[in-house]
Design a protein around this motif. Structure first.
Motif, PDB file in Angstrom:
ATOM      1  N   THR A 118      13.842   1.473  11.570  1.00  0.00           N
ATOM      2  CA  THR A 118      14.526   0.223  11.306  1.00  0.00           C
ATOM      3  C   THR A 118      14.612   0.022   9.816  1.00  0.00           C
ATOM      4  O   THR A 118      13.734   0.425   9.072  1.00  0.00           O
ATOM      5  N   VAL A 119      15.676  -0.627   9.378  1.00  0.00           N
ATOM      6  CA  VAL A 119      15.860  -0.916   7.953  1.00  0.00           C
ATOM      7  C   VAL A 119      15.873  -2.415   7.781  1.00  0.00           C
ATOM      8  O   VAL A 119      16.737  -3.096   8.317  1.00  0.00           O
ATOM      9  N   PRO A 120      14.901  -2.970   7.081  1.00  0.00           N
ATOM     10  CA  PRO A 120      14.862  -4.412   6.899  1.00  0.00           C
ATOM     11  C   PRO A 120      16.058  -4.911   6.131  1.00  0.00           C
ATOM     12  O   PRO A 120      16.647  -4.190   5.338  1.00  0.00           O
ATOM     13  N   ALA A 121      16.396  -6.152   6.395  1.00  0.00           N
ATOM     14  CA  ALA A 121      17.542  -6.732   5.688  1.00  0.00           C
ATOM     15  C   ALA A 121      17.314  -6.760   4.200  1.00  0.00           C
ATOM     16  O   ALA A 121      18.239  -6.693   3.415  1.00  0.00           O
ATOM     17  N   SER A 122      16.052  -6.848   3.782  1.00  0.00           N
ATOM     18  CA  SER A 122      15.750  -6.910   2.355  1.00  0.00           C
ATOM     19  C   SER A 122      16.049  -5.626   1.636  1.00  0.00           C
ATOM     20  O   SER A 122      16.116  -5.585   0.426  1.00  0.00           O
ATOM     21  N   ASP A 123      16.248  -4.529   2.360  1.00  0.00           N
ATOM     22  CA  ASP A 123      16.542  -3.264   1.705  1.00  0.00           C
ATOM     23  C   ASP A 123      17.954  -3.214   1.178  1.00  0.00           C
ATOM     24  O   ASP A 123      18.297  -2.394   0.363  1.00  0.00           O
ATOM     25  N   SER A 145       0.818  -1.204   0.000  1.00  0.00           N
ATOM     26  CA  SER A 145       0.000   0.000   0.000  1.00  0.00           C
ATOM     27  C   SER A 145       0.845   1.245   0.000  1.00  0.00           C
ATOM     28  O   SER A 145       1.911   1.295   0.573  1.00  0.00           O
ATOM     29  N   VAL A 146       0.367   2.263  -0.692  1.00  0.00           N
ATOM     30  CA  VAL A 146       0.939   3.601  -0.646  1.00  0.00           C
ATOM     31  C   VAL A 146      -0.200   4.524  -0.281  1.00  0.00           C
ATOM     32  O   VAL A 146      -1.093   4.769  -1.074  1.00  0.00           O
ATOM     33  N   ARG A 186      13.360   4.793   0.208  1.00  0.00           N
ATOM     34  CA  ARG A 186      13.635   3.355   0.110  1.00  0.00           C
ATOM     35  C   ARG A 186      12.367   2.513   0.153  1.00  0.00           C
ATOM     36  O   ARG A 186      12.227   1.541  -0.599  1.00  0.00           O
ATOM     37  N   LYS A 187      11.423   2.858   1.016  1.00  0.00           N
ATOM     38  CA  LYS A 187      10.231   2.024   1.173  1.00  0.00           C
ATOM     39  C   LYS A 187       9.065   2.521   0.334  1.00  0.00           C
ATOM     40  O   LYS A 187       8.462   1.755  -0.411  1.00  0.00           O
ATOM     41  N   ILE A 188       8.747   3.805   0.440  1.00  0.00           N
ATOM     42  CA  ILE A 188       7.538   4.296  -0.215  1.00  0.00           C
ATOM     43  C   ILE A 188       7.703   4.402  -1.728  1.00  0.00           C
ATOM     44  O   ILE A 188       6.718   4.451  -2.447  1.00  0.00           O
ATOM     45  N   GLY A 212      21.334   0.330   0.075  1.00  0.00           N
ATOM     46  CA  GLY A 212      20.116   0.066  -0.672  1.00  0.00           C
ATOM     47  C   GLY A 212      20.142   0.417  -2.142  1.00  0.00           C
ATOM     48  O   GLY A 212      19.127   0.249  -2.822  1.00  0.00           O
ATOM     49  N   PHE A 213      21.276   0.907  -2.678  1.00  0.00           N
ATOM     50  CA  PHE A 213      21.355   1.189  -4.114  1.00  0.00           C
ATOM     51  C   PHE A 213      21.262  -0.129  -4.881  1.00  0.00           C
ATOM     52  O   PHE A 213      21.994  -1.077  -4.606  1.00  0.00           O
ATOM     53  N   GLN A 214      20.358  -0.185  -5.868  1.00  0.00           N
ATOM     54  CA  GLN A 214      20.118  -1.407  -6.628  1.00  0.00           C
ATOM     55  C   GLN A 214      20.501  -1.216  -8.090  1.00  0.00           C
ATOM     56  O   GLN A 214      19.923  -0.378  -8.783  1.00  0.00           O
ATOM     57  N   PHE A 215      21.457  -2.006  -8.546  1.00  0.00           N
ATOM     58  CA  PHE A 215      21.766  -2.023  -9.973  1.00  0.00           C
ATOM     59  C   PHE A 215      20.551  -2.553 -10.726  1.00  0.00           C
ATOM     60  O   PHE A 215      19.892  -3.487 -10.294  1.00  0.00           O
ATOM     61  N   GLY A 216      20.275  -1.945 -11.870  1.00  0.00           N
ATOM     62  CA  GLY A 216      19.131  -2.355 -12.657  1.00  0.00           C
ATOM     63  C   GLY A 216      17.870  -1.587 -12.319  1.00  0.00           C
ATOM     64  O   GLY A 216      16.895  -1.629 -13.077  1.00  0.00           O
ATOM     65  N   LYS A 217      17.851  -0.884 -11.213  1.00  0.00           N
ATOM     66  CA  LYS A 217      16.696  -0.080 -10.832  1.00  0.00           C
ATOM     67  C   LYS A 217      17.086   1.362 -10.543  1.00  0.00           C
ATOM     68  O   LYS A 217      16.423   2.300 -10.983  1.00  0.00           O
TER      69      LYS A 217
END
Length: 663
Positions: free
Chosen positions: A162-167, A53-54, A448-450, A466-471
């Motif tokens: 908190t920053v989830p590990a998935s970030d 959700s946003v 990062r989340k929203i 949290g920098f993602q290559f490809g995105k």
């Protein structure tokens, strides 16, 4: 009893009629609101949806609802053949030059300087984030760099965050090798292995491709052999890719020995992202998706540019010059961007054109004035721009000493709720075809989340944050001193008159710079390493030092990014980047090791030996390349081909093109 039944029957029929009318009304609204009349698709979605959700709206992720037709590679497209030619149709003006510099937009706040004269000779990073928040983001310590625990500050943790590990989506380098440079036992330095053609001129002329079709006579199959992996990224060391996984981004093992990703490891991560990262499949298709798929095919199969000395001299600067040129030309011909009108000033639609965060402001201003790339019809848009300033977000909403950014994030959340309630475009892709351009240090955490699925152009491009290559794409951080004259003092002395081996001056932002000064301040006459450089009459200024040095040290501050990287190029000084896990700007296009040096933070004690180990011939070659690549890092009041405005837009375009899959 009969009368009661008759009344009930009438009421039931009325209820059924009411429901039918309501359904028809909803259907009509959906039909006219959603593109291409996908009303039934929106009402009856199938497949397993992953919903986040946003605000008050929902985002779906489904494997159904996206039809891609057959792509045709048309080689008859007419491309522009001059890489420095400024086509009147691509001047992208639309507004008077003086309009770019009104009193409001040129406003910038300097925390340590009161006048432009002082700014010209001071540390560019004086305009840092609020000082009461600066220690809450870095993830390394001085002890990890040189083994000196006394210099290692405690990492503070932001309250209630908190920053989830998935970030975290960075990939570590499990085996960072140590090379020997000219018999010295020194850590690896990325200076490139390619040899510049002897025809390389001493000038920094703009790129001039061949006007003859014979320069592009290679068939597309020679470049790719019909594979989806770009040829220039193929390597025997490339890790295997799982094509069945979506959004598959390499992860980092967060152990001390694997905490740093080398440049070669980042190259591998980029390769993986181009083959394994795909954005969410749109809920419904539209023509712009087909255009992006066609563009990807044309880019991957770009004919090789050969037998052109003027072009070949530029080849070492790029991962694949032929693919870059084809991609850039397709961007000019195809790309349309829709800019949301919603949002109140000063956070939205009011760019800052001065200071170290000026990149986001200049891009916003120039894109909004572009008649070439901007469309008022969102159904024709390939990308959607969210026009907010992270600098103004901090200036307007951050409460000093609060140690909290919750209200900043809530502001962006409310904005997205407004957008998603008025338009269907965000929900079509989950925001994957939307982008932000943000230069403030806090931007990664705030978005990062929203804005998890958006393309984020970030100055703070840290793969450990949290920098993602490809995105995501790395945004060049440029220090604009005078918005009216962004090119003032560009250039520097020729190599023969650069008598200083290495130069650095700046405030002690972060954990790394005190270590740099501990080893090199006043320790060696060839190494001009200072703290804040005072403005003293008769002594060399900050700019004069950069214009007179062979190598300019670009040491990270509170975060991995530093405006010194672009400043070094601006003043034609070879950048020496000391910032672990920093992804340099335009990484998907430029071959940074051909014109810059990357020194691991732990090798600061060996800095002079590393620089001296580079032969003079190699240095001169790199310095020429710095002059050649300089055009990609310059702001112009009216954009010109291949300048920084177009390079930022190209990075976003290129990233979106390679997110789309026809499967």
């Amino acid at each position: 009893m009969n009368k009661y039944r008759l009344t009930s029957l009438i009421e039931s029929r009325r209820l059924l009629w009411l429901l039918a009318v309501l359904f028809a009304l909803v259907f009509c609204v959906q039909y006219f609101e959603l593109p291409y009349g996908n009303a039934f698709l929106a009402l009856f979605l199938s497949g397993n949806a992953e919903v986040s959700s946003v605000g008050n709206s929902s985002i779906g992720n489904s494997s159904s609802g996206f039809y891609v037709g057959k792509s045709l590679v048309d080689g008859s497209l007419n491309f522009s053949n001059s890489l420095n030619y400024t086509d009147p149709s691509t001047s992208y003006g639309g507004s008077d030059v003086t309009e770019l510099f009104d009193g409001t937009d040129a406003k910038a706040k300097h925390s340590d300087d009161d006048s432009l004269d002082v700014v010209a000779d001071s540390d560019p990073e004086d305009e840092s984030p609020s000082k009461d928040f600066i220690d809450m983001n870095h993830n390394s310590t001085a002890a990890e760099v040189v083994g000196n625990p006394s210099l290692a500050p405690e990492k503070a943790v932001e309250p209630n965050q908190t920053v989830p590990a998935s970030d975290s989506n960075a990939t570590s380098n499990n085996n960072i090798s140590l090379d020997r440079i000219e018999g010295r036992n020194i850590a690896p330095v990325s200076v490139g292995n390619d040899i510049l053609d002897s025809s390389l001129s001493n000038t920094s002329d703009a790129l001039q491709p061949s006007d003859s079709p014979s320069s592009m006579d290679k068939d597309a199959t020679n470049a790719l052999q019909k594979t989806s992996i770009p040829e220039f990224l193929k390597t025997d060391l490339a890790p295997s890719v799982n094509y069945s996984s979506r959004n598959a981004i390499p992860k980092v093992k967060d152990s001390p020995e694997d905490a740093v990703a080398s440049l070669s490891k980042m190259n591998d991560m980029l390769l993986q992202s181009l083959t394994s990262y795909h954005s969410m499949r749109p809920w419904w298709s539209k023509g712009t998706d087909q255009e992006l798929i066609l563009a990807r095919s044309l880019i991957e199969n770009a004919p090789s540019v050969q037998n052109d000395p003027k072009l070949n001299q530029f080849a070492p600067l790029y991962r694949n010059f032929s693919m870059f040129r084809r991609s850039y030309e397709l961007m000019e011909q195809t790309l349309k961007v829709y800019i949301y009108k919603e949002g109140e000033r000063p956070i939205f639609h009011q760019p800052v054109l001065q200071g170290i965060y000026a990149s986001e402001g200049w891009f916003m201003k120039l894109l909004k004035s572009s008649k070439h790339f901007v469309t008022k019809n969102p159904k024709k848009a390939h990308l959607f721009y969210l026009p907010f300033s992270t600098r103004m977000l901090e200036e307007t909403l951050y409460v000093p000493n609060s140690h909290s950014r919750k209200n900043l994030i809530q502001c962006l959340r409310n904005y997205l709720s407004l957008i998603t309630s008025r338009y269907s475009f965000w929900n079509r892709t989950g925001g994957a075809d939307h982008f932000v351009v943000a230069c403030h240090d806090w931007a990664p955490a705030e978005t990062r989340k929203i804005m998890a699925h958006c393309i984020r152009a970030l100055c703070n491009s840290d793969i450990k944050e949290g920098f993602q290559f490809g995105k995501d794409v790395s945004l060049a951080e440029t220090y604009v001193r005078l918005p009216q004259h962004p090119l003032r003092q560009v250039g520097g002395r020729p190599p023969s008159k650069r008598k200083i081996l290495a130069f650095f001056a700046g405030n002690m932002h972060g954990y790394l710079r005190p270590i740099l000064l501990e080893h090199w301040e006043n320790k060696d006459p060839d190494m001009k390493i200072f703290g804040p450089l005072p403005k003293v009459k008769g002594q060399m200024s900050y700019i004069q030092h950069m214009q007179s040095s062979k190598y300019c040290i670009c040491a990270r501050g509170y975060e991995v990014n530093s405006p010194r990287v672009v400043e070094a190029i601006f003043y034609e000084c070879v950048p020496v980047i000391i910032s672990d896990n920093f992804v340099p700007p335009f990484f998907e296009t430029l071959k940074w090791e051909s014109f810059a040096i990357f020194v691991p933070e732990k090798d600061i004690p060996n800095l002079k030996n590393i620089l001296l180990s580079i032969p003079e011939k190699r240095y001169r070659k790199m310095q020429k390349r710095v002059k050649l690549v300089q055009q990609h890092f310059l702001w112009h009041p009216r954009p010109v081909k291949y300048d920084i405005f177009h390079m930022i837009l190209h990075s976003i375009w290129y990233t979106r093109v390679f997110q789309i899959s026809s499967k």
